[in-house]
Design a protein around this motif. Structure first.
Motif, PDB file in Angstrom:
ATOM      1  N   LEU A  59       7.556   9.178  13.599  1.00  0.00           N
ATOM      2  CA  LEU A  59       6.554   8.264  13.078  1.00  0.00           C
ATOM      3  C   LEU A  59       7.185   7.456  11.948  1.00  0.00           C
ATOM      4  N   ALA A  60       7.251   6.158  12.117  1.00  0.00           N
ATOM      5  CA  ALA A  60       7.957   5.324  11.156  1.00  0.00           C
ATOM      6  C   ALA A  60       7.017   4.719  10.108  1.00  0.00           C
ATOM      7  N   ASP A  61       5.820   4.340  10.510  1.00  0.00           N
ATOM      8  CA  ASP A  61       4.850   3.794   9.540  1.00  0.00           C
ATOM      9  C   ASP A  61       3.449   3.997  10.107  1.00  0.00           C
ATOM     10  N   GLU A  62       2.525   4.270   9.225  1.00  0.00           N
ATOM     11  CA  GLU A  62       1.167   4.453   9.678  1.00  0.00           C
ATOM     12  C   GLU A  62       0.215   3.987   8.591  1.00  0.00           C
ATOM     13  N   LEU A  63      -0.747   3.181   8.950  1.00  0.00           N
ATOM     14  CA  LEU A  63      -1.740   2.698   7.988  1.00  0.00           C
ATOM     15  C   LEU A  63      -3.123   2.865   8.584  1.00  0.00           C
ATOM     16  N   ILE A  64      -3.978   3.553   7.822  1.00  0.00           N
ATOM     17  CA  ILE A  64      -5.367   3.631   8.252  1.00  0.00           C
ATOM     18  C   ILE A  64      -6.062   2.395   7.680  1.00  0.00           C
ATOM     19  N   VAL A  66      10.082   2.035   9.159  1.00  0.00           N
ATOM     20  CA  VAL A  66       9.508   0.708   9.375  1.00  0.00           C
ATOM     21  C   VAL A  66       8.419   0.519   8.329  1.00  0.00           C
ATOM     22  N   ARG A  67       8.256  -0.723   7.895  1.00  0.00           N
ATOM     23  CA  ARG A  67       7.178  -1.009   6.936  1.00  0.00           C
ATOM     24  C   ARG A  67       6.496  -2.296   7.345  1.00  0.00           C
ATOM     25  N   ARG A  91       0.828  -1.199   0.000  1.00  0.00           N
ATOM     26  CA  ARG A  91       0.000   0.000   0.000  1.00  0.00           C
ATOM     27  C   ARG A  91       0.865   1.252   0.000  1.00  0.00           C
ATOM     28  N   THR A  92       0.441   2.258  -0.714  1.00  0.00           N
ATOM     29  CA  THR A  92       1.235   3.483  -0.789  1.00  0.00           C
ATOM     30  C   THR A  92       0.614   4.609   0.035  1.00  0.00           C
ATOM     31  N   ASP A  93      -0.651   4.388   0.431  1.00  0.00           N
ATOM     32  CA  ASP A  93      -1.335   5.436   1.190  1.00  0.00           C
ATOM     33  C   ASP A  93      -0.953   5.351   2.657  1.00  0.00           C
ATOM     34  N   ARG A  94       0.321   5.483   2.950  1.00  0.00           N
ATOM     35  CA  ARG A  94       0.752   5.321   4.332  1.00  0.00           C
ATOM     36  C   ARG A  94       1.518   6.545   4.812  1.00  0.00           C
ATOM     37  N   GLY A  95       1.546   6.678   6.110  1.00  0.00           N
ATOM     38  CA  GLY A  95       2.247   7.819   6.685  1.00  0.00           C
ATOM     39  C   GLY A  95       3.619   7.398   7.208  1.00  0.00           C
ATOM     40  N   GLY A  96       4.284   8.308   7.843  1.00  0.00           N
ATOM     41  CA  GLY A  96       5.562   7.996   8.468  1.00  0.00           C
ATOM     42  C   GLY A  96       6.734   8.168   7.524  1.00  0.00           C
TER      43      GLY A  96
END
Lengths: 436, 278
Positions: free
Chosen positions: A392-397, A291-292, A282-287
């Motif tokens: 913030l290393a990775d974020e996924l809604i 980290v992934r 997914r590309t719609d991520r934050g951070g």
């Protein structure tokens, strides 16, 4: 060993799709007119599917096939006195199987042998007439279900007592509350004395107390040596009543086995579809990408992967991750569980709930275990994020999604019933003190 | 222990008579339910079933008797029209009940099994109750006319009346089975039915005597209609007037049995899987 009470051999049921939509002479004319002009006549009909529209049926129609197998080569035996559960997702063929077994419609191929009188309870209150009194309807309903008039007369008092409507038995049922209506209807069916009882999800109606009364009544019936075929989405009810279960999948008999194995297999059918993009892509991520998260799994107590969890069971969410640096910086993980409307249910935040410091290596798996899952049935989404140090290393809604199905959260054997919204369950207890 | 075998393609010619007999309690309750529910719902209750044929008779007496002055074979107008109307109403009632029995009871039929034939069959009995009620009123009027010395007299054929009533019931059932099987496939047939039945009534000697039809071809067509014999013979039995044709009665029974048996087979074939298409 005695002969099976129900033996099903290669049972198949086909629905023809070409006849769809042609319910009137005018439709018929339209159909042939299109055919005559060399067009696909199905284009003339917006309405696809039967009254009980199932996705599989419509998909088959859209894929251009002319028939649809609701059941295909289903075979299994049920021994006398056995309570067997039929489980499967919507459209798996459960209702069709029941319809064939209770002789509402004929199979396309195959054979069923039933030894003993059959009573089917596909819906409570079948044949109730609003103008007639409770008493008259009991007679009507009883004879529809196959009883003789004098049998009903003999059982009338018992039925009325079970339904708790003694005072209103001579009132037209149109004046009944819906609760009274359902109670009376179930009472009639429950006191019918068939050797084989076919029950669809009737237990989902009525209040919890009445439900447990119904479950109790069914347990009694099975103790009397009668055979019960029970269809439900309610895994907790299946587990508490049945000894064996049949899992239907796409009209086929995917599994026949112990309740434990079969329900686990069923919960696994809830696994997210391959169509979902793996979270790693997914590309719609934050951070900052330090980290992934690459994949996730939902596991049950026995570490088997499931797609749906039961309320009250212990579940583990496993998250695979990759990390660019292997520094010693403390990490914190954050998972917020929300319902379908994205209202927050609860939050798991490692900085507060984890006693020590979390450190993550190059790659590995994070395991979040929630004992006694406090969620009501529904679909849930997890907003997850990970911090390395303060960044913030990775974020996924909606990084993780999973279904929760009915379960015995309180350990009382009582069920909640249909029609609730998603939400939180809280362990609690009651007592009354004082008083006379 | 009872053993049931469910198989694909059960033969259409095997009518489950034994099963129907086992479900006779349901049949009788069904009849009672229908009657009580109907009578409870309407304000004037059973009276409605008496008023309706009386009004029809009055309308016929005025329009066809007084205005159009169509012959009634010397039978008092009221008796002439009412006897025909009562039989026709019975026929039509059974036919309608049978025709709508599958479609209007889908909520029950898709939930539970019992011999489907119970549904149209119950119409024969329900409508018979209405017929009985009407007959009482009719006989009262009939005896009043007899007492006042009108030129008519009953004859031995009155003992044949029950057979004619039975025939009417069977005929209504037979056609009802046909229509109900057809309405499964074509829903709009239901809307055409009242109109067709209305036309059919004018093809039956109810507002005119059969004697009026003299052209050989038309006469044949008239007597091919199985209701012709029923109406003519019942009138003849009560008044000793009219033109009963014995060959017509035979033909009528032939048609009745043909329709009934073929209707039973057709219905039996359709009922096996009809829930799939509704």
């Amino acid at each position: 060993m005695s002969e099976p009470a129900i033996s099903i051999r290669n049972l198949s049921k086909r629905y023809r799709l070409g006849t769809i939509g042609r319910q009137t002479l005018i439709d018929e004319t339209k159909y042939w007119w299109h055919k005559l002009r060399g067009r696909d006549p199905r284009q003339a009909f917006e309405k696809i599917g039967y009254s009980a529209t199932e996705r599989r049926r419509v998909e088959a129609e859209q894929a251009g096939s002319h028939e649809f197998w609701a059941l295909r080569d289903v075979s299994f035996d049920v021994q006398p006195g056995e309570v067997i559960g039929i489980i499967g997702r919507n459209g798996a063929g459960k209702s069709t199987l029941l319809k064939v077994l209770s002789r509402i419609t004929e199979p396309t191929a195959g054979e069923v042998e039933l030894r003993g009188r059959i009573g089917s309870l596909l819906e409570v209150g079948t044949g109730f007439h609003p103008e007639l009194t409770g008493r008259e309807n009991v007679f009507m309903n009883g004879t529809i279900l196959g009883m003789k008039e004098r049998e009903v007369a003999r059982k009338l008092d018992e039925i009325v007592a079970f339904a708790e409507i003694e005072k209103f038995i001579d009132t037209p049922v149109k004046r009944y509350s819906s609760g009274m209506y359902v109670r009376l209807a179930f009472a009639v069916a429950a006191h019918l004395e068939p050797e084989i009882l076919i029950v669809d999800e009737v237990l989902a109606v009525g209040d919890a107390e009445f439900q447990s009364k119904c479950l109790g009544r069914m347990a009694d019936v099975s103790k009397e040596g009668r055979t019960i075929l029970f269809v439900s989405h309610n895994m907790a009810a299946i587990q508490s009543l049945c000894s064996r279960a049949v899992l239907l999948q796409g009209g086929q008999c995917a599994m026949v086995g112990s309740v434990q194995e079969t329900t686990e297999a069923y919960l696994r059918t809830h696994l997210p579809k391959a169509a979902h993009l793996p979270i790693g892509e997914r590309t719609d991520r934050g951070g900052d990408g330090q980290v992934r998260f690459t994949a996730y799994r939902i596991l049950n107590e026995r570490n088997l992967e499931i797609g749906a969890a039961q309320s009250g069971e212990t579940i583990t969410i496993e998250l695979d991750f990759e990390k660019k640096t292997s520094g010693d910086a403390p990490c914190s993980l954050y998972m917020q569980v929300a319902n379908e409307k994205r209202q927050r249910m609860f939050l798991c935040f490692s900085r507060i709930s984890h006693p020590g410091v979390l450190r993550m290596g190059h790659r590995g798996t994070v395991r979040l275990t929630i004992p006694h899952l406090p969620l009501l049935p529904g679909r849930y989404f997890v907003h997850l994020s990970c911090k390395v140090g303060k960044a913030l290393a990775d974020e996924l809604i909606d990084g993780v999604e999973f279904d929760v199905v009915e379960g015995d959260f309180f350990g009382t054997g009582k069920l909640r019933g249909r029609g609730g919204e998603s939400g939180i369950l809280v362990a609690h207890h009651w007592e009354v003190v004082g008083g006379e | 222990m009872q053993k049931t075998v469910i198989r694909a393609n059960s033969p259409w010619w095997r009518i489950p008579f034994r099963e129907i007999w086992e479900y006779r309690d349901l049949l009788m309750l069904w009849v009672r339910r229908d009657l009580t529910a109907v009578y409870r719902q309407t304000i004037i209750g059973p009276l409605w079933f008496v008023i309706q044929p009386l009004l029809t008779t009055i309308v016929f007496t005025v329009i066809f008797g007084a205005v159009a002055k169509i012959s009634t074979d010397g039978i008092p107008h009221f008796i002439f029209y009412m006897s025909g109307t009562i039989f026709w109403n019975y026929f039509q009632g059974v036919l309608n009940h049978g025709a709508t029995s599958l479609v209007s009871n889908t909520n029950i039929l898709t939930k539970v099994y019992f011999p489907r034939l119970i549904m149209p069959l119950s119409g024969v009995f329900i409508q018979f109750a209405h017929l009985a009620l009407n007959s009482v009123v009719f006989l009262g009027i009939y005896f009043w006319f007899l007492y006042h010395g009108t030129a008519m007299e009953p004859n031995r054929w009155v003992f044949f009346l029950p057979v004619l009533i039975l025939q009417t019931g069977l005929l209504g059932l037979g056609f009802g089975l046909w229509v109900s099987a057809a309405t499964i496939k074509y829903r709009d047939l239901r809307f055409a039915l009242p109109f067709l039945v209305q036309l059919w009534m004018y093809g039956t000697p109810i507002v005119y005597p059969a004697k009026l039809v003299v052209k050989p071809l038309l006469k044949w067509a008239l007597w091919l209609n199985p209701m012709t014999a029923v109406v003519e013979f019942s009138r003849y039995a009560l008044t000793s007037r009219g033109s009963p044709e014995l060959w017509g009665l035979g033909l009528s029974w032939g048609v009745t049995l043909l329709v009934l048996v073929s209707g039973l087979f057709l219905f039996n074939k359709v009922q096996r899987t009809f829930v799939d298409t509704i």
